[in-house]
Write an enzyme that holds these catalytic residues in place. Structure first.
Site, mmCIF file in Angstrom:
data_model
loop_
_atom_site.group_PDB
_atom_site.id
_atom_site.type_symbol
_atom_site.label_atom_id
_atom_site.label_comp_id
_atom_site.label_asym_id
_atom_site.label_seq_id
_atom_site.Cartn_x
_atom_site.Cartn_y
_atom_site.Cartn_z
ATOM 1 N N LYS A 157 1.115 -1.442 -0.224
ATOM 2 C CA LYS A 157 -0.024 -0.477 -0.426
ATOM 3 C C LYS A 157 0.774 1.727 -0.391
ATOM 4 O O LYS A 157 1.904 1.477 0.748
ATOM 5 C CB LYS A 157 -1.049 -0.105 1.400
ATOM 6 C CG LYS A 157 -2.172 -0.856 1.364
ATOM 7 C CD LYS A 157 -2.892 -0.860 2.143
ATOM 8 C CE LYS A 157 -4.150 -1.597 2.280
ATOM 9 N NZ LYS A 157 -4.928 -2.051 3.595
ATOM 10 N N GLU A 199 0.899 -5.133 4.265
ATOM 11 C CA GLU A 199 -0.297 -5.808 5.081
ATOM 12 C C GLU A 199 -0.860 -7.300 4.964
ATOM 13 O O GLU A 199 -0.702 -6.970 3.523
ATOM 14 C CB GLU A 199 -1.038 -4.114 4.923
ATOM 15 C CG GLU A 199 -2.292 -4.262 6.091
ATOM 16 C CD GLU A 199 -3.232 -3.393 5.833
ATOM 17 O OE1 GLU A 199 -3.041 -2.379 6.820
ATOM 18 O OE2 GLU A 199 -3.918 -3.195 5.715
ATOM 19 N N GLU A 273 -12.450 3.954 9.482
ATOM 20 C CA GLU A 273 -12.973 2.313 8.658
ATOM 21 C C GLU A 273 -12.146 1.018 8.499
ATOM 22 O O GLU A 273 -11.026 0.982 8.961
ATOM 23 C CB GLU A 273 -12.529 2.962 7.006
ATOM 24 C CG GLU A 273 -13.462 3.769 6.220
ATOM 25 C CD GLU A 273 -13.643 4.126 5.237
ATOM 26 O OE1 GLU A 273 -12.620 3.179 4.067
ATOM 27 O OE2 GLU A 273 -14.533 5.246 4.808
ATOM 28 N N ARG A 291 -13.361 12.970 7.038
ATOM 29 C CA ARG A 291 -14.450 14.634 6.622
ATOM 30 C C ARG A 291 -15.950 14.070 6.771
ATOM 31 O O ARG A 291 -15.820 12.264 6.543
ATOM 32 C CB ARG A 291 -14.170 15.154 4.872
ATOM 33 C CG ARG A 291 -13.983 13.665 4.566
ATOM 34 C CD ARG A 291 -13.657 13.366 3.028
ATOM 35 N NE ARG A 291 -13.256 12.111 2.646
ATOM 36 C CZ ARG A 291 -14.278 11.318 2.142
ATOM 37 N NH1 ARG A 291 -15.549 10.917 3.171
ATOM 38 N NH2 ARG A 291 -14.099 9.744 1.468
ATOM 39 N N VAL A 294 -20.373 10.486 1.846
ATOM 40 C CA VAL A 294 -21.041 10.313 1.457
ATOM 41 C C VAL A 294 -22.255 9.434 2.008
ATOM 42 O O VAL A 294 -23.629 10.526 1.297
ATOM 43 C CB VAL A 294 -21.079 9.290 0.157
ATOM 44 C CG1 VAL A 294 -22.055 9.522 -0.835
ATOM 45 C CG2 VAL A 294 -19.335 10.377 -0.709
#
Length: 450
Positions: A157, A199, A273, A291, A294
């Site tokens: 990543k 990971e 998350e 933030r 959605v």
């Protein structure tokens, strides 16, 4: 806070403007030239054209946006989601201009924006993390030995990645070194930062997340959501609360997310998350989004909390209006992201004139839309037309009510993803919560069933 600049477009700009009006806050919206005739421009009290259609010349033009805020007499800036919402440099520029930034400070954005740094912060806060390299992978480190310790399959990543980008999968040792080099090159090219980390990869994982709020002193959660129904790492259907989670896992992700917010001294709305492995019943940290999300309406529907209002209160007064004891959960909510795309043509965007748009109005139905009949869907931006949100007493009732609402929805002039939502919600795997974040890509019969 008396006058707010909204540095975004579409449905989130409409959403912010309406809540600000209810709070007695005047709004100014920045728009690109074609968006001057948009629903969002008509919803805000004022609008300022900051550039032509391409986002780099308008919605990503930091200096033009700050100049618009100052020249229009605004005292605060709300970035919405996407565009500049998680740009630490922009947050600093806003603060340096003497304006209130509606969100966490630049240091928190930076800390969570660097994925390897965020992973280390999560570990310190007691958030469960996947087995992986200890921070960014040193170019001189023995990557083969580190990977053997982690186990295959694994992922490489980009530290600066996000939104599903900057990720490469490794299934065996003979792929490792070449993949790391490709990932470093890609990360340097796309994100300007070549650092990567390793990971463990969880196969057939679900995507769950926790909504948090903080005001720098108090830190709370507003429950969890499941966003596992995705296409190419983009969320399609979300629901709250996350179904079929063991009580211990739910408690762990909620409480540890609050501790991560506390460690960051977090101020505003944020989302932590996780990947959830249903086989081993384990959840592990992915990232924190600094933030509004959605999918925030489904949390609002099950809690009764207006998250945008809390964002504005925290930014304007330094305090949120509720404590953890005030948060109550009722029923189940589902959100469908309805895009102007053609599912029969590989989801190719379908810009154009919206000739008709009709939504059902039964109890429990909410629609957050950035367009209406007569609107022109631009090819320059994200293709989302609206979010259909349905709240019902339980999950089965919510699924049935959402299917009924989709059946009653009429949008003409552009192709939409409504048939896909209907098909996915009708799948037995969705009902049984046996789907996962790669379900759409791996179910061979899926698109034939549409």
């Amino acid at each position: 806070m008396k006058k707010l600049l909204i540095a975004n477009r579409g449905e989130i700009a409409v959403r912010i403007a309406r809540t600000a009006r209810q709070m007695g806050i005047e709004t100014v919206l920045v728009v690109s030239e074609p968006d001057a005739a948009s629903l969002a421009a008509r919803t805000a009290d004022h609008f300022v054209v900051v550039g032509p259609a391409p986002a780099p010349a308008s919605y990503l033009n930091q200096d033009a946006i700050i100049a618009a805020a100052l020249e229009s007499g605004c005292d605060a800036v709300h970035p919405g989601y996407g565009f500049l919402s998680e740009n630490a440099a922009f947050a600093r520029k806003v603060a340096d201009a003497g304006l209130i930034w509606v969100g966490p400070d630049a240091d928190a954005i930076e800390m969570m924006g660097n994925k390897s740094m965020a992973r280390e912060s999560a570990r310190k806060a007691g958030v469960p993390v996947l087995r992986g390299s200890d921070g960014p992978l040193d170019p001189e480190a023995d990557a083969v030995a580190i990977a053997r310790d982690i186990g295959y399959p694994l992922v490489v990543k980009a530290s600066a990645g996000g939104g599903g980008r900057g990720i490469r999968f490794v299934h065996s040792e003979d792929e490792l070194l070449d993949t790391i080099e490709m990932a470093r090159g890609e990360a340097a090219s796309v994100f300007g930062d070549p650092t990567v980390y390793l990971e463990r990869f969880v196969q057939l994982a679900r995507h769950v997340e926790v909504q948090v709020l903080g005001d720098g002193t108090q830190f709370i959660h507003l429950g969890d959501r499941d966003c596992s129904m995705q296409r190419r790492s983009q969320k399609v259907i979300e629901e709250a609360p996350a179904p079929d989670l063991p009580d211990a896992v739910r408690q762990t992700i909620r409480e540890s997310s609050v501790e991560l917010a506390r460690l960051c001294g977090y101020s505003g709305a944020g989302t932590v998350e996780f990947l959830y492995d249903p086989i081993n019943q384990e959840a592990a940290f992915i990232e924190m989004n600094t933030r509004i999300q959605v999918e925030h309406p489904i949390t609002e529907q099950i809690t009764g909390v207006d998250l945008v209002r809390e964002q504005l209160l925290i930014a304007g007064t330094g305090s949120m209006s509720l404590t953890q004891d005030d948060v109550r959960f009722t029923g189940h909510a589902i959100e469908c992201r309805i895009n102007a795309e053609d599912p029969d043509n590989n989801f190719f965007p379908s810009p154009g004139l919206v000739k008709a748009m009709e939504w059902p109005s039964a109890a429990g139905i909410r629609v957050d839309s950035g367009v209406e009949a007569g609107s022109v869907v631009s090819p320059y931006y994200d293709s989302m037309l609206a979010k259909l949100i349905v709240h019902a007493a339980d999950r089965d009732s919510a699924i049935a009510a959402t299917l009924a609402a989709l059946e009653e929805t009429r949008i003409e002039g552009v192709k939409t993803t409504i048939p896909v939502h209907t098909m996915l919600l009708s799948r037995p795997e969705f009902a049984a919560v046996s789907h996962h974040s790669k379900f759409i890509e791996t179910a061979a019969d899926l698109m034939e069933a549409k």
